[in-house]
Design a protein around this motif. Sequence first.
Motif, PDB file in Angstrom:
ATOM      1  N   SER A   1       0.668  -1.073  -0.124  1.00  0.00           N
ATOM      2  CA  SER A   1      -0.069  -0.145  -0.101  1.00  0.00           C
ATOM      3  C   SER A   1       1.006   1.265  -0.031  1.00  0.00           C
ATOM      4  O   SER A   1       2.078   1.168   0.611  1.00  0.00           O
ATOM      5  N   ALA A   2       0.350   2.305  -0.429  1.00  0.00           N
ATOM      6  CA  ALA A   2       1.124   3.715  -0.519  1.00  0.00           C
ATOM      7  C   ALA A   2       0.038   4.783  -0.532  1.00  0.00           C
ATOM      8  O   ALA A   2      -0.951   4.710  -1.048  1.00  0.00           O
ATOM      9  N   ILE A   3       0.206   6.014   0.254  1.00  0.00           N
ATOM     10  CA  ILE A   3      -0.575   7.192  -0.028  1.00  0.00           C
ATOM     11  C   ILE A   3      -0.246   7.812  -1.408  1.00  0.00           C
ATOM     12  O   ILE A   3       1.011   7.509  -1.782  1.00  0.00           O
ATOM     13  N   GLU A   4      -1.227   8.409  -1.917  1.00  0.00           N
ATOM     14  CA  GLU A   4      -0.962   8.858  -3.271  1.00  0.00           C
ATOM     15  C   GLU A   4      -1.875  10.107  -3.385  1.00  0.00           C
ATOM     16  O   GLU A   4      -3.196  10.183  -3.313  1.00  0.00           O
ATOM     17  N   ASN A   5      -1.024  11.172  -3.032  1.00  0.00           N
ATOM     18  CA  ASN A   5      -1.547  12.533  -3.262  1.00  0.00           C
ATOM     19  C   ASN A   5      -1.256  13.297  -4.580  1.00  0.00           C
ATOM     20  O   ASN A   5      -0.099  13.119  -4.813  1.00  0.00           O
ATOM     21  N   MET A   6      -2.114  13.432  -5.651  1.00  0.00           N
ATOM     22  CA  MET A   6      -1.738  13.707  -6.891  1.00  0.00           C
ATOM     23  C   MET A   6      -2.401  15.053  -7.427  1.00  0.00           C
ATOM     24  O   MET A   6      -3.704  15.056  -7.119  1.00  0.00           O
ATOM     25  N   THR A   7      -1.912  16.129  -8.224  1.00  0.00           N
ATOM     26  CA  THR A   7      -2.544  17.098  -8.714  1.00  0.00           C
ATOM     27  C   THR A   7      -1.643  17.692  -9.903  1.00  0.00           C
ATOM     28  O   THR A   7      -0.381  17.239  -9.946  1.00  0.00           O
ATOM     29  N   PHE A   8      -2.291  18.529 -10.550  1.00  0.00           N
ATOM     30  CA  PHE A   8      -1.133  19.327 -11.491  1.00  0.00           C
ATOM     31  C   PHE A   8      -0.718  20.538 -11.140  1.00  0.00           C
ATOM     32  O   PHE A   8      -1.316  21.307 -10.441  1.00  0.00           O
TER      33      PHE A   8
ATOM     34  N   GLN B   1       2.707  16.425 -13.606  1.00  0.00           N
ATOM     35  CA  GLN B   1       1.887  15.703 -12.572  1.00  0.00           C
ATOM     36  C   GLN B   1       2.508  15.692 -11.463  1.00  0.00           C
ATOM     37  O   GLN B   1       3.370  14.761 -11.251  1.00  0.00           O
ATOM     38  N   ALA B   2       2.199  16.209 -10.161  1.00  0.00           N
ATOM     39  CA  ALA B   2       2.893  16.144  -8.960  1.00  0.00           C
ATOM     40  C   ALA B   2       2.250  15.237  -8.121  1.00  0.00           C
ATOM     41  O   ALA B   2       1.134  15.203  -8.084  1.00  0.00           O
ATOM     42  N   VAL B   3       3.139  14.240  -7.495  1.00  0.00           N
ATOM     43  CA  VAL B   3       2.579  13.066  -6.891  1.00  0.00           C
ATOM     44  C   VAL B   3       3.232  13.199  -5.708  1.00  0.00           C
ATOM     45  O   VAL B   3       4.742  13.418  -5.578  1.00  0.00           O
ATOM     46  N   GLY B   4       2.680  13.106  -4.302  1.00  0.00           N
ATOM     47  CA  GLY B   4       3.358  12.955  -2.935  1.00  0.00           C
ATOM     48  C   GLY B   4       3.124  11.662  -2.676  1.00  0.00           C
ATOM     49  O   GLY B   4       1.779  11.161  -2.501  1.00  0.00           O
ATOM     50  N   THR B   5       3.750  10.894  -2.254  1.00  0.00           N
ATOM     51  CA  THR B   5       3.725   9.526  -1.998  1.00  0.00           C
ATOM     52  C   THR B   5       4.685   8.755  -0.981  1.00  0.00           C
ATOM     53  O   THR B   5       5.608   9.507  -0.440  1.00  0.00           O
ATOM     54  N   GLU B   6       4.754   7.576  -0.734  1.00  0.00           N
ATOM     55  CA  GLU B   6       5.656   6.683  -0.035  1.00  0.00           C
ATOM     56  C   GLU B   6       6.551   6.065  -0.842  1.00  0.00           C
ATOM     57  O   GLU B   6       6.439   5.803  -2.008  1.00  0.00           O
ATOM     58  N   ALA B   7       7.626   5.575  -0.140  1.00  0.00           N
ATOM     59  CA  ALA B   7       8.749   4.655  -0.991  1.00  0.00           C
ATOM     60  C   ALA B   7       8.222   3.714  -1.422  1.00  0.00           C
ATOM     61  O   ALA B   7       8.716   3.131  -2.522  1.00  0.00           O
ATOM     62  N   SER B   8       7.199   3.024  -0.977  1.00  0.00           N
ATOM     63  CA  SER B   8       6.600   1.661  -1.560  1.00  0.00           C
ATOM     64  C   SER B   8       5.753   1.656  -3.042  1.00  0.00           C
ATOM     65  O   SER B   8       5.619   1.106  -3.684  1.00  0.00           O
ATOM     66  N   TYR B   9       5.593   3.229  -3.328  1.00  0.00           N
ATOM     67  CA  TYR B   9       4.974   3.442  -4.441  1.00  0.00           C
ATOM     68  C   TYR B   9       5.503   2.888  -5.880  1.00  0.00           C
ATOM     69  O   TYR B   9       4.896   2.632  -6.628  1.00  0.00           O
ATOM     70  N   PHE B  10       6.822   2.974  -5.806  1.00  0.00           N
ATOM     71  CA  PHE B  10       7.398   2.879  -6.996  1.00  0.00           C
ATOM     72  C   PHE B  10       7.539   1.185  -7.115  1.00  0.00           C
ATOM     73  O   PHE B  10       7.139   0.927  -8.511  1.00  0.00           O
TER      74      PHE B  10
ATOM     75  N   TYR C   1       5.612  12.402   0.537  1.00  0.00           N
ATOM     76  CA  TYR C   1       4.261  13.252   0.649  1.00  0.00           C
ATOM     77  C   TYR C   1       4.551  13.960   1.871  1.00  0.00           C
ATOM     78  O   TYR C   1       3.640  14.887   2.256  1.00  0.00           O
ATOM     79  N   THR C   2       5.515  13.674   2.673  1.00  0.00           N
ATOM     80  CA  THR C   2       5.672  14.242   3.934  1.00  0.00           C
ATOM     81  C   THR C   2       6.803  15.642   3.516  1.00  0.00           C
ATOM     82  O   THR C   2       6.865  16.533   4.647  1.00  0.00           O
ATOM     83  N   SER C   3       7.049  15.633   2.373  1.00  0.00           N
ATOM     84  CA  SER C   3       7.809  17.051   1.963  1.00  0.00           C
ATOM     85  C   SER C   3       6.830  18.112   1.764  1.00  0.00           C
ATOM     86  O   SER C   3       5.761  17.936   1.679  1.00  0.00           O
ATOM     87  N   PRO C   4       7.508  19.316   1.276  1.00  0.00           N
ATOM     88  CA  PRO C   4       6.677  20.524   0.847  1.00  0.00           C
ATOM     89  C   PRO C   4       5.636  20.410  -0.138  1.00  0.00           C
ATOM     90  O   PRO C   4       4.750  21.187  -0.388  1.00  0.00           O
ATOM     91  N   ILE C   5       5.852  19.354  -0.753  1.00  0.00           N
ATOM     92  CA  ILE C   5       5.131  18.998  -2.026  1.00  0.00           C
ATOM     93  C   ILE C   5       3.394  18.876  -1.752  1.00  0.00           C
ATOM     94  O   ILE C   5       2.644  19.087  -2.388  1.00  0.00           O
ATOM     95  N   SER C   6       3.293  18.588  -0.145  1.00  0.00           N
ATOM     96  CA  SER C   6       2.029  18.542   0.174  1.00  0.00           C
ATOM     97  C   SER C   6       1.292  19.811   0.126  1.00  0.00           C
ATOM     98  O   SER C   6      -0.134  19.617   0.260  1.00  0.00           O
ATOM     99  N   ARG C   7       2.044  20.690   0.206  1.00  0.00           N
ATOM    100  CA  ARG C   7       1.330  22.079   0.056  1.00  0.00           C
ATOM    101  C   ARG C   7       0.869  22.407  -1.253  1.00  0.00           C
ATOM    102  O   ARG C   7      -0.163  23.153  -1.386  1.00  0.00           O
ATOM    103  N   VAL C   8       1.058  21.520  -2.158  1.00  0.00           N
ATOM    104  CA  VAL C   8       0.652  21.698  -3.592  1.00  0.00           C
ATOM    105  C   VAL C   8      -0.555  20.697  -3.712  1.00  0.00           C
ATOM    106  O   VAL C   8      -1.551  20.813  -4.434  1.00  0.00           O
ATOM    107  N   THR C   9      -0.107  19.350  -3.475  1.00  0.00           N
ATOM    108  CA  THR C   9      -0.887  18.272  -3.760  1.00  0.00           C
ATOM    109  C   THR C   9      -2.120  18.127  -2.820  1.00  0.00           C
ATOM    110  O   THR C   9      -3.219  17.658  -3.275  1.00  0.00           O
TER     111      THR C   9
END
Length: 204
Positions: free
Chosen positions: A15-22, A36-45, A123-131
């Motif tokens: 499983s993995a969190i997936e936060n996605m937006t343009f 397409q910006a994605v905030g997620t976890e290491a397992s996502y790949f 997803y814990t990085s500043p990308i969360s402010r976007v996604t």
Amino acid sequence: EVTQVRAALPPGVTSAIENMTFAYASSAYGRAKQVQAVGTEASYFALKKYNLTSGRPFSAQEVTLGSKVIVIGTEVASHFFAGLDPLGRELRIGGSPYTVIGVLETQGSVFGFSLDRLAIAPYTSPISRVTNPRGDVRSFVVQSPNAVLLGEAMEEARGIMRGVRHLGPGDDDNFALETSATAMSFFAELKGKLIAFGTALPAI
């Protein structure tokens, strides 16, 4: 909710969190362009079966630390770092700088939509402010080794979600569970309608 759902999943499920937006990205080597910006976890790949042509995916430790590292698609690499090795260079999204640590293999396109415009960061990085600026989780992706286990995982998830949200027996779900099969059938139906619409216009 994610913590409780994940704890209830059967063994063998990834499983993995997936936060996605343009969002618009920029670099010192190319004009701003939407990715397409994605905030997620290491397992996502592993879950998405992404292979890299260079560099590496980010680690679970980097997710824990909220490191400003990013893995990009080939279209992002060619636009922002044309003729250059993108590894170690800076890509900015939402005003925050990220260090490129990996480049994905070419993914191609689905129904005319490029899958190579990806920019994936913890997803814990500043990308969360976007996604996900409200601090919520947009989706939680689950992969199972077989259909039976997937059905079990979905029922467990539904039960947990209904309990957490205090839904009564007669209440409808206020969340959505979707398989890749239902998603593809939706897009196939949508594509069919677009083709029919495109054919009808010249006829009119």
